[in-house]
Design an enzyme around this catalytic site. Structure first.
Site, PDB file in Angstrom:
ATOM      1  N   HIS A  16       1.040  -1.263  -0.144  1.00  0.00           N
ATOM      2  CA  HIS A  16       0.096  -0.085  -0.159  1.00  0.00           C
ATOM      3  C   HIS A  16       1.005   1.280  -0.095  1.00  0.00           C
ATOM      4  O   HIS A  16       1.744   1.167   0.834  1.00  0.00           O
ATOM      5  CB  HIS A  16      -0.877   0.114   1.293  1.00  0.00           C
ATOM      6  CG  HIS A  16      -1.704  -1.103   1.494  1.00  0.00           C
ATOM      7  ND1 HIS A  16      -3.027  -1.328   1.156  1.00  0.00           N
ATOM      8  CD2 HIS A  16      -1.309  -2.445   1.751  1.00  0.00           C
ATOM      9  CE1 HIS A  16      -3.459  -2.487   1.278  1.00  0.00           C
ATOM     10  NE2 HIS A  16      -2.540  -3.263   1.844  1.00  0.00           N
ATOM     11  N   HIS A 194      -8.194  -8.381  -0.649  1.00  0.00           N
ATOM     12  CA  HIS A 194      -7.529  -8.758   0.675  1.00  0.00           C
ATOM     13  C   HIS A 194      -8.763  -9.729   1.320  1.00  0.00           C
ATOM     14  O   HIS A 194      -9.884  -9.392   1.192  1.00  0.00           O
ATOM     15  CB  HIS A 194      -7.806  -7.811   1.754  1.00  0.00           C
ATOM     16  CG  HIS A 194      -6.259  -6.985   1.702  1.00  0.00           C
ATOM     17  ND1 HIS A 194      -6.027  -6.186   0.528  1.00  0.00           N
ATOM     18  CD2 HIS A 194      -5.344  -6.486   2.567  1.00  0.00           C
ATOM     19  CE1 HIS A 194      -4.968  -5.371   0.905  1.00  0.00           C
ATOM     20  NE2 HIS A 194      -4.313  -5.684   1.976  1.00  0.00           N
ATOM     21  N   GLU A 197      -7.526 -12.124   6.094  1.00  0.00           N
ATOM     22  CA  GLU A 197      -6.391 -11.821   7.204  1.00  0.00           C
ATOM     23  C   GLU A 197      -6.873 -11.749   8.628  1.00  0.00           C
ATOM     24  O   GLU A 197      -6.288 -12.671   9.415  1.00  0.00           O
ATOM     25  CB  GLU A 197      -6.114 -10.282   6.847  1.00  0.00           C
ATOM     26  CG  GLU A 197      -4.932  -9.621   7.467  1.00  0.00           C
ATOM     27  CD  GLU A 197      -4.702  -8.103   7.231  1.00  0.00           C
ATOM     28  OE1 GLU A 197      -5.771  -7.511   6.369  1.00  0.00           O
ATOM     29  OE2 GLU A 197      -3.724  -7.530   7.436  1.00  0.00           O
ATOM     30  N   ASP A 275       3.540  -5.128   2.821  1.00  0.00           N
ATOM     31  CA  ASP A 275       2.203  -4.657   3.088  1.00  0.00           C
ATOM     32  C   ASP A 275       2.228  -3.189   3.109  1.00  0.00           C
ATOM     33  O   ASP A 275       1.963  -2.245   2.393  1.00  0.00           O
ATOM     34  CB  ASP A 275       1.814  -5.484   4.278  1.00  0.00           C
ATOM     35  CG  ASP A 275       0.203  -5.192   4.345  1.00  0.00           C
ATOM     36  OD1 ASP A 275      -0.511  -4.748   3.370  1.00  0.00           O
ATOM     37  OD2 ASP A 275      -0.392  -5.786   5.165  1.00  0.00           O
ATOM     38  N   ASP A 276       2.934  -2.813   4.584  1.00  0.00           N
ATOM     39  CA  ASP A 276       3.047  -1.378   4.773  1.00  0.00           C
ATOM     40  C   ASP A 276       4.260  -1.380   5.720  1.00  0.00           C
ATOM     41  O   ASP A 276       4.143  -1.330   6.659  1.00  0.00           O
ATOM     42  CB  ASP A 276       1.608  -0.997   5.764  1.00  0.00           C
ATOM     43  CG  ASP A 276       0.279  -0.885   5.293  1.00  0.00           C
ATOM     44  OD1 ASP A 276      -0.067  -0.514   4.419  1.00  0.00           O
ATOM     45  OD2 ASP A 276      -0.228  -2.115   5.337  1.00  0.00           O
TER      46      ASP A 276
END
Ligand code: ADE
Ligand code: ZN
Length: 335
Positions: A16, A194, A197, A275-276
């Site tokens: 992201h 997604h 998760e 991811d981040d």
């Protein structure tokens, strides 16, 4: 192993762009836009980045993204990430962005997409990192809102390859977005989401059956259901797994208990991603390194993970092959 990972040609498929926002750059951009953020130092930001679940993280992540206003801001954010890609031998990346996080604050869709895509073009020319964009719908918002975003994206369709679905998973099942995914696919976007998760295997079923997704972001909870695992393998759908994100958000209690190797042994196609990275303690190479140590992965496991990253990218077959050949040469010379 560390050197082997550092130089391993790879693709990142789950990233992201708002989650790549490092504190230093956040401070700089907040200052130049005269926006107050509730932190006085990088240390205070780091202290706030301790999460117990996805929602705790998202609250801070949306707040951080709130300082992005101009095209230059989106450009700087994206170029900074792509520079890190070049340093880590990430040869290709598929970048998610959340338009609604910005349009809801009055920033035009055009500002977001132009800043991000210009940085991608420049990085391709100057750094040799290729990229494509995934426009993600925020699942805590309504389907109607996602439809508005789809509309806004249409003049920029050529710059966007796929759509995603992110944000708060629990209580926001994939089925909520059935119609907007159908409409997006009609416009030529590839559907991704997604799933699994924090949500259960039921959400993963919905994502593959109702939304028809071509790749699952995370997918950890697919392991709850043997038949689902079989179906994912049968349909040849890859999972973009994010080890350090999983421990930061307590999806997994300890990396030593991470299911990545089990997934591979079951025959699932898995990739490793950050991811981040600004929030979860590491870029993609750090994710490879941490999971290699925790699960004692071999060079051949790492090669397979990198191979999957190109194979299950959204690139055309010829370009995939170019990267796969480069990887093959690297592996043969460094076994
Ligand atoms: N948005 C940014 N990172 C996310 C994640 N890990 N899960 C859901 N939404 C996100
Ligand atoms: Zn994600």
């Amino acid at each position: 192993m560390k050197t082997f990972i550092e130089k391993l040609p790879k693709a990142e498929l789950h990233l992201h762009i708002e989650g790549s926002f490092e504190p230093e750059l956040m401070f700089k951009i907040a200052q130049r836009n005269h926006i107050e953020i509730p932190y006085n130092s990088v240390e205070e930001i780091e202290e706030a980045y301790k999460f117990n679940c996805l929602q705790d993280f998202l609250n801070i992540y949306y707040q951080g993204a709130g300082v992005l206003v101009t095209e230059q801001d989106f450009y700087d954010l994206t170029y900074s990430y792509l520079q890190k890609c070049a340093d880590q031998h990430v040869r290709h990346t598929e970048i998610m962005f959340d338009p609604q996080t910005h349009t809801h604050r009055g920033v035009a869709f055009e500002t977001v997409i132009n800043g991000i895509s210009k940085a991608c073009e420049d990085a391709n020319a100057k750094l040799g990192v290729s990229s494509l964009l995934i426009m993600s719908y925020l699942r805590h918002l309504s389907e109607e809102d996602a439809f508005r975003t789809l509309e806004q994206s249409l003049p920029f369709k050529a710059k966007i390859k796929a759509i995603g679905l992110d944000s708060s998973e629990k209580g926001n099942p994939p089925s909520k977005f059935k119609n907007v995914f159908e409409a997006s696919v009609k416009e030529g976007y590839i559907p991704l989401a997604h799933a699994g998760e924090e949500g259960s295997a039921v959400y993963v079923w919905e994502a593959i059956d109702i939304l028809g997704i071509k790749r699952i972001d995370h997918g950890n909870n697919a392991l709850q259901d043997e038949n689902l695992v079989k179906e994912i393998i049968k349909r040849d759908i890859a999972l973009t797994v994010c080890p350090l994100s999983n421990t930061a958000l307590r999806v997994v209690d300890d990396l030593k208990n991470h299911p990545l190797k089990k997934m591979m042994d079951l025959g699932l196609k898995v990739t490793v991603n950050s991811d981040d990275p600004a929030y979860f303690g590491g870029q993609v190479n750090k994710n490879y390194e941490a999971i290699q140590v925790a699960l004692n992965l071999s060079k051949s496991d790492l090669y397979q993970l990198a191979k999957n990253s190109f194979q299950y990218s959204l690139l055309d077959e010829n370009t995939k092959q170019v990267y796969l050949n480069e990887l093959e040469v690297y592996f043969n010379n460094n076994k």
